[in-house]
Design an enzyme around this catalytic site. Structure first.
Site, PDB file in Angstrom:
ATOM      1  N   TYR A  33     -28.592 -22.530 -65.363  1.00 14.51           N
ATOM      2  CA  TYR A  33     -28.140 -23.336 -64.460  1.00 14.51           C
ATOM      3  C   TYR A  33     -28.668 -22.283 -63.774  1.00 14.51           C
ATOM      4  O   TYR A  33     -27.868 -21.143 -63.282  1.00 14.51           O
ATOM      5  CB  TYR A  33     -27.397 -24.081 -64.678  1.00 14.51           C
ATOM      6  N   LYS A 149     -25.567 -16.938 -65.170  1.00 12.92           N
ATOM      7  CA  LYS A 149     -25.524 -17.351 -64.999  1.00 12.92           C
ATOM      8  C   LYS A 149     -25.587 -18.593 -66.080  1.00 12.92           C
ATOM      9  O   LYS A 149     -26.889 -19.806 -66.267  1.00 12.92           O
ATOM     10  CB  LYS A 149     -26.540 -18.530 -63.666  1.00 12.92           C
ATOM     11  N   GLU A 182     -14.592 -11.992 -58.427  1.00 10.25           N
ATOM     12  CA  GLU A 182     -15.291 -12.499 -57.724  1.00 10.25           C
ATOM     13  C   GLU A 182     -14.694 -13.866 -57.546  1.00 10.25           C
ATOM     14  O   GLU A 182     -13.499 -14.035 -58.335  1.00 10.25           O
ATOM     15  CB  GLU A 182     -16.660 -13.036 -57.966  1.00 10.25           C
ATOM     16  N   LEU A 207     -21.409 -12.252 -61.300  1.00  8.07           N
ATOM     17  CA  LEU A 207     -22.245 -12.890 -60.847  1.00  8.07           C
ATOM     18  C   LEU A 207     -23.455 -12.184 -59.342  1.00  8.07           C
ATOM     19  O   LEU A 207     -22.886 -12.360 -58.588  1.00  8.07           O
ATOM     20  CB  LEU A 207     -22.672 -14.469 -60.651  1.00  8.07           C
TER      21      LEU A 207
HETATM   22  N1  PDD Z   1     -22.083 -20.764 -58.271  1.00  8.18           N
HETATM   23  N2  PDD Z   1     -20.377 -16.167 -58.364  1.00  8.18           N
HETATM   24  C1  PDD Z   1     -20.215 -16.897 -59.349  1.00  8.18           C
HETATM   25  C2  PDD Z   1     -18.916 -17.596 -60.874  1.00  8.18           C
HETATM   26  C3  PDD Z   1     -20.116 -18.158 -59.073  1.00  8.18           C
HETATM   27  O1  PDD Z   1     -20.952 -19.595 -59.941  1.00  8.18           O
HETATM   28  C4  PDD Z   1     -21.677 -18.460 -57.947  1.00  8.18           C
HETATM   29  C5  PDD Z   1     -22.344 -19.765 -57.630  1.00  8.18           C
HETATM   30  C6  PDD Z   1     -22.242 -17.295 -57.407  1.00  8.18           C
HETATM   31  C7  PDD Z   1     -22.754 -17.327 -56.056  1.00  8.18           C
HETATM   32  O2  PDD Z   1     -24.078 -17.337 -56.265  1.00  8.18           O
HETATM   33  P1  PDD Z   1     -24.919 -18.175 -55.195  1.00  8.18           P
HETATM   34  O3  PDD Z   1     -24.834 -17.355 -54.021  1.00  8.18           O
HETATM   35  O4  PDD Z   1     -26.274 -17.608 -55.680  1.00  8.18           O
HETATM   36  O5  PDD Z   1     -24.652 -19.799 -55.101  1.00  8.18           O
HETATM   37  C8  PDD Z   1     -20.864 -16.394 -57.145  1.00  8.18           C
HETATM   38  C9  PDD Z   1     -22.638 -22.336 -58.124  1.00  8.18           C
HETATM   39  C10 PDD Z   1     -23.401 -22.764 -56.475  1.00  8.18           C
HETATM   40  C11 PDD Z   1     -22.014 -23.232 -58.447  1.00  8.18           C
HETATM   41  O6  PDD Z   1     -21.901 -23.642 -59.988  1.00  8.18           O
HETATM   42  O7  PDD Z   1     -21.369 -24.071 -57.847  1.00  8.18           O
END
Ligand code: PDD
Length: 285
Positions: A33, A149, A182, A207
């Protein structure tokens, strides 16, 4: 007004939108996703999200369900049909529908694609940023391929719930080596008393956040020193500031970790400035 979802070639009212019960996303969490921010009705950093999506799909050997150009049109169409001015657009691709069998289905099975969008409360998000959020630490218990992801988010769900039950908003995973990896849905950062911004390298254990990558460009422009290295919760508690980044949070200050205040327990000037200036390095489409 009814929300509209895109499901495998059709735009449908959300209440009528559904997927097959033998979809491998439903049965095995066999899919990936992306979540993009929507701001001013435009989608933020589509090329970066698409690059990460393609990488996730490659790693799992799932085909793109349509061309990148067509997918981008669908994203914009779903945002427009839902009249989202500020919010998010979510896309999910799974390996498709097949009789339940762990082995990949026959090559002819098409991947499934779902896109939804929804509005978020801008003022509420800004208020959270002005107050800062609480973080609770949890043991790292995810598989090693957190660089993909995937929709397999059960450890993230449990971590976020644990945090919520402790009165915190986000959970920070801490590895067996004592270092923060994270957040359950965000990347983790601190600011040292010398004004150096620290975050873990995206090479292992996290991620590679799109927000993280954009922020690194902003740091360079502002001539703020960046160190890509792991840090412990203890170092974070003794730091000047801490924050998390994610597409729908941008730069969100962290003011406590496991109930212990960071700095003076209020959002710091570095996080505030990075949040304010964040979109200078974003691409809008
Ligand atoms: N999550 N680390 C994890 C485990 C995440 O699920 C996310 C983002 C990030 C940050 O990634 P980005 O800057 O590309 O949004 C880091 C999304 C927002 C979610 O699962 O809703």
């Amino acid at each position: 007004m009814s929300r509209i979802a895109y499901v495998n070639g059709q735009y449908r009212p959300l209440r009528d939108a559904s997927v097959n019960i033998e979809d491998r996303g439903y049965q095995f969490a066999d899919g990936v996703y992306e979540v993009c921010e929507v701001r001013g009705g435009r989608i933020v950093d589509v090329p970066r999200h698409m690059a990460r999506l393609q990488r996730s799909l490659r790693e799992l050997r799932i085909a793109m369900p349509m061309s990148l150009a067509a997918l981008t049109v669908v994203l914009h169409e779903v945002v427009a049909r839902n009249h989202v001015h500020y919010g998010l657009v979510y896309l999910q691709i799974t390996r498709g529908v097949a009789r339940r069998d762990h082995v990949f289905p026959a090559p002819g099975v098409r991947p499934s694609l779902v896109v939804t969008a929804r509005s978020l409360n801008f003022e509420k998000n800004q208020l959270s940023a002005s107050r800062g959020i609480a973080v609770a630490t949890v043991p790292e218990n995810r598989w090693p391929r957190v660089d993909i992801k995937t929709v397999a988010l059960l450890p993230n769900v449990l971590a976020r719930q644990t945090a919520r039950e402790q009165g915190a908003y986000e959970a920070w995973y801490v590895g067996a080596d004592g270092f923060v990896t994270e957040g359950s849905a965000s990347n983790a950062w601190i600011v040292t008393h010398a004004g150096v911004v620290v975050t873990r390298s995206a090479e292992r254990g996290i991620l590679a956040g799109v927000t993280r990558a954009v922020l690194i460009n902003l740091l360079a422009d502002l001539q703020i020193k960046l160190e890509e290295r792991p840090f412990t919760p203890e170092e974070a508690c003794g730091a000047a500031e801490a924050f998390v980044t994610a597409a729908t949070q941008l730069v969100m200050p962290v003011v406590t970790i496991d109930g212990k205040p960071i700095g003076d327990g209020a959002p710091g000037p570095v996080a505030r400035r990075l949040r304010e200036e964040f979109h200078r390095f974003s691409e809008f489409s």
